[in-house]
Design an enzyme around this catalytic site. Sequence first.
Site, PDB file in Angstrom:
ATOM      1  N   HIS A   1       0.845  -1.187   0.000  1.00  0.00           N
ATOM      2  CA  HIS A   1       0.000   0.000   0.000  1.00  0.00           C
ATOM      3  C   HIS A   1       0.883   1.240   0.000  1.00  0.00           C
ATOM      4  O   HIS A   1       2.109   1.137   0.071  1.00  0.00           O
ATOM      5  CB  HIS A   1      -1.003  -0.005   1.156  1.00  0.00           C
ATOM      6  CG  HIS A   1      -0.397   0.085   2.527  1.00  0.00           C
ATOM      7  ND1 HIS A   1       0.389  -0.898   3.069  1.00  0.00           N
ATOM      8  CD2 HIS A   1      -0.483   1.063   3.482  1.00  0.00           C
ATOM      9  CE1 HIS A   1       0.756  -0.546   4.299  1.00  0.00           C
ATOM     10  NE2 HIS A   1       0.240   0.642   4.569  1.00  0.00           N
TER      11      HIS A   1
ATOM     12  N   HIS B   1       1.412   3.937   1.983  1.00  0.00           N
ATOM     13  CA  HIS B   1       1.957   4.701   3.125  1.00  0.00           C
ATOM     14  C   HIS B   1       3.482   4.808   3.031  1.00  0.00           C
ATOM     15  O   HIS B   1       4.153   3.884   2.587  1.00  0.00           O
ATOM     16  CB  HIS B   1       1.540   4.064   4.457  1.00  0.00           C
ATOM     17  CG  HIS B   1       0.099   4.327   4.788  1.00  0.00           C
ATOM     18  ND1 HIS B   1      -0.624   3.554   5.665  1.00  0.00           N
ATOM     19  CD2 HIS B   1      -0.741   5.306   4.346  1.00  0.00           C
ATOM     20  CE1 HIS B   1      -1.863   4.035   5.755  1.00  0.00           C
ATOM     21  NE2 HIS B   1      -1.954   5.095   4.972  1.00  0.00           N
TER      22      HIS B   1
ATOM     23  N   ASP C   1       5.896   4.569   5.004  1.00  0.00           N
ATOM     24  CA  ASP C   1       6.767   3.571   5.628  1.00  0.00           C
ATOM     25  C   ASP C   1       6.729   2.227   4.882  1.00  0.00           C
ATOM     26  O   ASP C   1       7.231   1.214   5.390  1.00  0.00           O
ATOM     27  CB  ASP C   1       6.408   3.386   7.117  1.00  0.00           C
ATOM     28  CG  ASP C   1       4.980   2.924   7.337  1.00  0.00           C
ATOM     29  OD1 ASP C   1       4.072   3.429   6.650  1.00  0.00           O
ATOM     30  OD2 ASP C   1       4.768   2.042   8.185  1.00  0.00           O
ATOM     31  N   HIS C   2       6.146   2.230   3.683  1.00  0.00           N
ATOM     32  CA  HIS C   2       6.124   1.016   2.850  1.00  0.00           C
ATOM     33  C   HIS C   2       6.674   1.281   1.457  1.00  0.00           C
ATOM     34  O   HIS C   2       6.997   0.358   0.723  1.00  0.00           O
ATOM     35  CB  HIS C   2       4.693   0.460   2.767  1.00  0.00           C
ATOM     36  CG  HIS C   2       4.157   0.087   4.117  1.00  0.00           C
ATOM     37  ND1 HIS C   2       4.059  -1.212   4.549  1.00  0.00           N
ATOM     38  CD2 HIS C   2       3.759   0.861   5.163  1.00  0.00           C
ATOM     39  CE1 HIS C   2       3.600  -1.221   5.794  1.00  0.00           C
ATOM     40  NE2 HIS C   2       3.421   0.029   6.195  1.00  0.00           N
TER      41      HIS C   2
ATOM     42  N   HIS D   1      -7.295  -1.105   5.866  1.00  0.00           N
ATOM     43  CA  HIS D   1      -6.280  -0.164   6.369  1.00  0.00           C
ATOM     44  C   HIS D   1      -6.205   1.016   5.396  1.00  0.00           C
ATOM     45  O   HIS D   1      -6.267   2.177   5.812  1.00  0.00           O
ATOM     46  CB  HIS D   1      -4.951  -0.892   6.487  1.00  0.00           C
ATOM     47  CG  HIS D   1      -3.804  -0.034   6.904  1.00  0.00           C
ATOM     48  ND1 HIS D   1      -3.701   0.529   8.150  1.00  0.00           N
ATOM     49  CD2 HIS D   1      -2.686   0.353   6.232  1.00  0.00           C
ATOM     50  CE1 HIS D   1      -2.580   1.233   8.231  1.00  0.00           C
ATOM     51  NE2 HIS D   1      -1.950   1.149   7.077  1.00  0.00           N
TER      52      HIS D   1
ATOM     53  N   ASP E   1       0.053  -3.960   6.325  1.00  0.00           N
ATOM     54  CA  ASP E   1      -0.584  -3.486   7.555  1.00  0.00           C
ATOM     55  C   ASP E   1      -2.022  -3.980   7.658  1.00  0.00           C
ATOM     56  O   ASP E   1      -2.895  -3.279   8.192  1.00  0.00           O
ATOM     57  CB  ASP E   1      -0.579  -1.944   7.606  1.00  0.00           C
ATOM     58  CG  ASP E   1       0.814  -1.370   7.821  1.00  0.00           C
ATOM     59  OD1 ASP E   1       1.758  -2.141   8.054  1.00  0.00           O
ATOM     60  OD2 ASP E   1       0.945  -0.131   7.734  1.00  0.00           O
TER      61      ASP E   1
ATOM     62  N   HIS F   1       5.057  -4.633  10.690  1.00  0.00           N
ATOM     63  CA  HIS F   1       5.432  -3.926  11.929  1.00  0.00           C
ATOM     64  C   HIS F   1       5.603  -4.889  13.104  1.00  0.00           C
ATOM     65  O   HIS F   1       4.923  -5.906  13.189  1.00  0.00           O
ATOM     66  CB  HIS F   1       4.362  -2.899  12.324  1.00  0.00           C
ATOM     67  CG  HIS F   1       4.278  -1.725  11.406  1.00  0.00           C
ATOM     68  ND1 HIS F   1       5.050  -0.601  11.553  1.00  0.00           N
ATOM     69  CD2 HIS F   1       3.511  -1.509  10.305  1.00  0.00           C
ATOM     70  CE1 HIS F   1       4.749   0.274  10.599  1.00  0.00           C
ATOM     71  NE2 HIS F   1       3.824  -0.256   9.825  1.00  0.00           N
TER      72      HIS F   1
HETATM   73 FE    FE Z   1       2.854   0.744   8.099  1.00  0.00          FE
HETATM   74 ZN    ZN Z   2       0.162   1.593   6.565  1.00  0.00          ZN
END
Ligand code: FE
Ligand code: ZN
Length: 257
Positions: free
Chosen positions: A54, A56, A58-59, A113, A137, A175
């Site tokens: 996805h 975001h 942090d990905h 998410h 996530d 995570h």
């Molecule tokens: Fe994340």
């Molecule tokens: Zn995420």
Amino acid sequence: MQIIRLHALSDNYIFVLYDKTQNVAAVIDPAQADPVLQQIDRLSAKLVAIFNTHHHYDHIGANLQLIEKFPGVKVYGGAEDRGRIPGQQVFLQSGDRVQFADRMGEVIFVPGHTRAHIAYYFPPEKTGEVGELFCGDTLFAGGCGRLFEGTPQQMVDSLQKLATLPDSTRIWCAHEYTLKNLQFALTVDRENTELQKRYIEVQAVRQRGEATIPSVLGIEKCTNPFLRYSQPTVQLATKSQDAVQTFARLRGMRDKF
Ligand code: FE
Ligand code: ZN
């Protein structure tokens, strides 16, 4: 296919897939470039694919840097994420297949998410192998992702799809939230002896500074409240008798935990 787990940011995991025969690598959700580049360097491999779950940061944070280093790399993501994943070239829909070396992965659409979230599932191909699920996530060890763009019903449907995979499937989530997830789980499912046992194990693992990922689907089904919203005990804790409402209340309680 070898899977190498890398740490990034405060609690993210990046997974590198490596095929020794072809000497190629792929990466799932590269949050940061440095750990990935160092690992690829250690393997002296060629990076051929970036699989994003996805959009975001942090990905996808390292997508552009990795493309710069490996101009031939193919960038995969969900079709609904068009315009949100840097460098995306392949727009995947539910049921699509992705290839890495000699392994074939299946795309599972898991909105909740985010509205575009996908998971990659590599089924076992030889005896002795287990399925490998990269679910970003969506499903976490002991928990699930927050609902940023989706409804409780969507997330329930998405988690239900993942729950139909074989119990032996390894869960490579993005995570390290397991300890806190299980602390929360105990507040809504305290009589669950499997959960109590798992909490003690995870506490010890974290005290040693080790990772709790990958998890295993069969264990999640027994201990993860976000897969147990139909259980009378969990419904009692959320004061509901409806699966989706139970799930929604659990998610709300976890947000404030
Ligand atoms: Fe994340
Ligand atoms: Zn995420």
